[in-house]
Design an enzyme around this catalytic site. Structure first.
Site, mmCIF file in Angstrom:
data_model
loop_
_atom_site.group_PDB
_atom_site.id
_atom_site.type_symbol
_atom_site.label_atom_id
_atom_site.label_comp_id
_atom_site.label_asym_id
_atom_site.label_seq_id
_atom_site.Cartn_x
_atom_site.Cartn_y
_atom_site.Cartn_z
ATOM 1 N N SER A 449 -7.166 20.628 -31.096
ATOM 2 C CA SER A 449 -7.657 20.279 -29.659
ATOM 3 C C SER A 449 -7.777 21.574 -28.588
ATOM 4 O O SER A 449 -8.751 21.697 -27.901
ATOM 5 C CB SER A 449 -6.746 19.170 -29.100
ATOM 6 O OG SER A 449 -7.011 17.937 -29.614
ATOM 7 N N SER A 573 -13.226 16.386 -37.559
ATOM 8 C CA SER A 573 -12.411 16.818 -36.485
ATOM 9 C C SER A 573 -12.496 16.105 -35.293
ATOM 10 O O SER A 573 -11.692 15.853 -34.586
ATOM 11 C CB SER A 573 -12.506 18.333 -36.305
ATOM 12 O OG SER A 573 -13.925 18.663 -36.137
ATOM 13 N N ASN A 576 -10.941 12.396 -35.724
ATOM 14 C CA ASN A 576 -9.578 12.309 -36.012
ATOM 15 C C ASN A 576 -8.695 13.340 -35.255
ATOM 16 O O ASN A 576 -7.343 13.372 -35.133
ATOM 17 C CB ASN A 576 -9.405 12.421 -37.577
ATOM 18 C CG ASN A 576 -10.181 11.394 -38.179
ATOM 19 O OD1 ASN A 576 -9.912 10.332 -37.870
ATOM 20 N ND2 ASN A 576 -11.097 11.682 -39.020
ATOM 21 N N TYR A 577 -9.321 14.579 -35.046
ATOM 22 C CA TYR A 577 -8.330 15.818 -34.675
ATOM 23 C C TYR A 577 -8.305 16.207 -33.078
ATOM 24 O O TYR A 577 -7.675 16.925 -32.400
ATOM 25 C CB TYR A 577 -8.220 16.985 -35.410
ATOM 26 C CG TYR A 577 -7.634 16.601 -36.865
ATOM 27 C CD1 TYR A 577 -6.393 16.477 -37.015
ATOM 28 C CD2 TYR A 577 -8.561 16.219 -37.926
ATOM 29 C CE1 TYR A 577 -5.963 15.968 -38.372
ATOM 30 C CE2 TYR A 577 -8.115 15.832 -39.228
ATOM 31 C CZ TYR A 577 -6.866 15.933 -39.429
ATOM 32 O OH TYR A 577 -6.062 15.645 -40.517
ATOM 33 N N LEU A 578 -9.561 15.788 -32.531
ATOM 34 C CA LEU A 578 -10.019 16.566 -31.017
ATOM 35 C C LEU A 578 -9.621 15.301 -29.909
ATOM 36 O O LEU A 578 -10.388 14.250 -30.238
ATOM 37 C CB LEU A 578 -11.312 16.969 -31.272
ATOM 38 C CG LEU A 578 -11.719 17.905 -32.359
ATOM 39 C CD1 LEU A 578 -13.174 18.290 -32.225
ATOM 40 C CD2 LEU A 578 -11.071 19.334 -31.645
#
Length: 619
Positions: A449, A573, A576-578
């Site tokens: 992020s 991403s 799930n990750y940002l």
């Protein structure tokens, strides 16, 4: 309440206010011309006030519980099971040793699984073929086992052709037939695809059980080709509230168990037969509980922002610790932070593909180079990560880390553990001591992020066009995907699609050349005539040239973006990750429609972020 047409303005205003705020419906008959506009105005004003006062809070803003209870009421219809197998028509045959052979129902069904995959590379792999044949034999009748001895003598071509033709026929169905199939699917979705949870009608994510077939796995998975058995109601545990109607199993069947566990969010579960893993029917990502979980995940990652400097200082100091456990842990934590490596989990030998994480790295997975490509202290990583995706990277590291790695590798064989004093559980315990809720995944989420936010700030030019801004966004997202090793194989259709795109670009260039030539001609005409008509023609041609130039620029940016992303998976991403609030804030700040970043499904998943984040949000 009914209001007469000849009432005064003052009385009308007061009556409407009282009725609206008390929740009564209001009707009126047309009156004088001056009165109707006034009433419409009053309706609008009190309608807005009513909405402001009475509107329910967004689902993610509703009161949350701290006792582990996820819901009070849960009702659904259970999972939708794969339809029973339909036998092959009489004209389609399986051949063994060149002769047609009639197979029993179970044997024939499993044969069709293999036949459908004949044009896939899996069926060329020995491990896939051996696992399939071993499981197939187990399902055969004794008579079939005596006859079918070798996979090499089996001929599935006719079955493969039958299903290929059937697939093409389905694609070529008339519009009316396709509409009927769509309506049938919608009926199934309507019944099984929704649940009622605490008064909300929520969408279910995966309400269909996976159909039987052959296990594929990722990479060279040791169990590829094994039979995935049909999920039956007798395998399924149903989870619902005590006061709800229990889902009815298919006729002639019963559930394995019905329970009421409101500390979990799954609706049904069963154990799959290949790896013994639990499978769940879960809520759709757009649901309230999923949204809350997402929100909390990113909030924990934001908390790391406040302590990450202290954590980094600590693990740097620990590089020189006299305790080998602490020293190895500090180097592993450095890699998890710097390279976004997964921690890795213990697993049984031979049960899964040979994939590793940071804690389970072996000596053979890294090479040390004091000098490489003009850089010092370079570590070369080469191992299979999650889903058997290769992680290959050459990274310059700090001198003390390099020295520690030399120490960790000393007198070890290639198959020995690099971090032999470290386990995933001990690392996770240490992370929890550093910060509540801290895990290797939180580090990964934080670094992903923060990287996106920094890249967007560096790459975005507010004067750019929307296509140019989107290119900048994708480049920022790509930096994250590279950090997290979110790779993909170049799509098989890539070259063809690039050729088609280049053809469009070439055609657009030709169109632009023609438009410029035409503009030059009308300019010469206007210079000679100097009248209004010729001036209008010049302006019209100028706009045409500008429009074509804009279209060409958009095509070129699309081609650049496509080429740069051919081996990078941006979706993982992004989903799930940002932290989605970063993207939402960027869209609002730079005037980019949110639809350009998130599709409809993604917008539903991140509704909480779209509602919360303004253009000034910072991760």
């Amino acid at each position: 309440m009914w209001l007469p047409a000849d009432m005064s303005r003052k009385w009308g205003c007061l009556s409407l206010a009282l009725c609206w705020l008390s929740g009564q419906s209001v009707s009126y008959e047309p009156g004088p011309a001056f009165l109707c506009p006034f009433l419409r105005f009053t309706f609008r004003r009190f309608s807005a006030l009513h909405k402001k006062v009475k509107a329910p809070r967004a689902r993610w803003e509703e009161e949350k519980r701290d006792d582990g209870v996820k819901w009070q009421q849960l009702e659904h219809h259970g999972p939708y099971f794969a339809p029973p197998y339909e036998r092959l028509p009489d004209h389609v045959h399986f051949y063994y040793n060149g002769k047609p052979m009639k197979l029993s129902l179970a044997t024939e069904e499993i044969a069709t699984f293999y036949a459908k995959m004949l044009d896939h590379e899996y069926t060329t792999k020995d491990i896939f073929q051996n696992n399939f044949f071993n499981d197939w034999i187990k399902e055969m009748t004794p008579e079939e086992r005596k006859k079918i001895r070798e996979l090499g003598k089996c001929n599935f071509e006719e079955i493969h052709t039958y299903f290929a033709e059937k697939h093409e026929a389905q694609k070529a169905l008339p519009k009316e037939e396709k509409q009927k199939l769509k309506e049938e699917a919608e009926k199934i979705q309507e019944k099984y695809g929704y649940c009622i949870i605490d008064g909300h009608r929520e969408k279910i994510g995966n309400f269909k059980t996976e159909p039987p077939g052959l296990f594929r796995g990722r990479g060279n998975h040791p169990k590829m080709g094994m039979l995935k058995k049909r999920v039956m109601p007798e395998d399924v545990i149903i989870n619902c509230s005590k006061d709800s109607a229990i889902p009815q199993p298919p006729p002639g069947h019963k559930w394995k168990e019905v329970r009421c566990d409101n500390t979990v969010t799954w609706l049904a579960s069963w154990t799959e037969n290949i790896q013994g893993a639990l499978k769940y029917v879960m809520l759709n990502p757009s649901s309230k509980l999923k949204g809350e979980k997402d929100w909390q995940k990113y909030e924990v990652a934001r908390c790391l922002k406040g302590v990450v400097s202290k954590i980094r200082s600590q693990y740097r100091a620990d590089w020189k610790s006299k305790d080998m456990k602490i020293r190895q842990r500090s180097v592993a934590l450095y890699f998890i932070d710097k390279l976004a490596l997964r921690a890795g989990n213990e697993k049984e030998e031979g049960e899964t593909a040979d994939t590793v994480g940071c804690c389970s790295l072996r000596v053979e997975h890294i090479s040390l180079h004091p000098h490489l490509d003009g850089k010092e202290n370079v570590v070369e990583f080469d191992f299979l990560g999650k889903d058997s995706i290769r992680y290959y990277n050459k990274v310059p590291v700090e001198k003390q880390v390099f020295k520690n790695l030399q120490l960790f590798m000393k007198k070890k064989n290639p198959g020995d553990d690099l971090f032999d004093w470290l386990s995933t559980s001990s690392l996770n315990k240490h992370l929890q001591d550093l910060m509540d809720g801290l895990t290797a995944k939180v580090f990964r989420t934080y670094n992903a992020s923060i990287t996106l936010q920094e890249q967007l700030e560096a790459l975005t030019n507010e004067d750019d066009s929307v296509p140019a801004k989107l290119l900048s966004y994708n480049r920022a997202n790509r930096a994250v995907a590279i950090l997290c090793n979110h790779q993909r194989a170049t799509p098989k259709t890539f070259e063809k699609s690039m050729q088609n795109l280049q053809a469009k670009i070439d055609a657009k260039k030709d169109q632009l050349a023609e438009a410029k030539a035409e503009l030059k001609r009308v300019k010469a005409d206007h210079k000679a005539k100097k009248d209004v008509k010729s001036k209008t023609a010049v302006e019209k041609k100028k706009k045409m040239v500008e429009k074509i130039e804009e279209q060409l620029a958009k095509l070129n940016m699309h081609a650049t973006d496509k080429e740069e992303n051919k081996q990078i998976a941006l979706g993982t991403s992004k989903l799930n990750y940002l932290d989605p609030r970063i993207s939402v804030a960027w869209c609002k700040k730079f005037g980019v429609p949110i639809e350009k970043i998130y599709n409809k499904t993604q917008r539903e998943k991140f509704a909480w972020a779209i509602a919360m984040a303004d253009e000034d949000f910072e991760f």
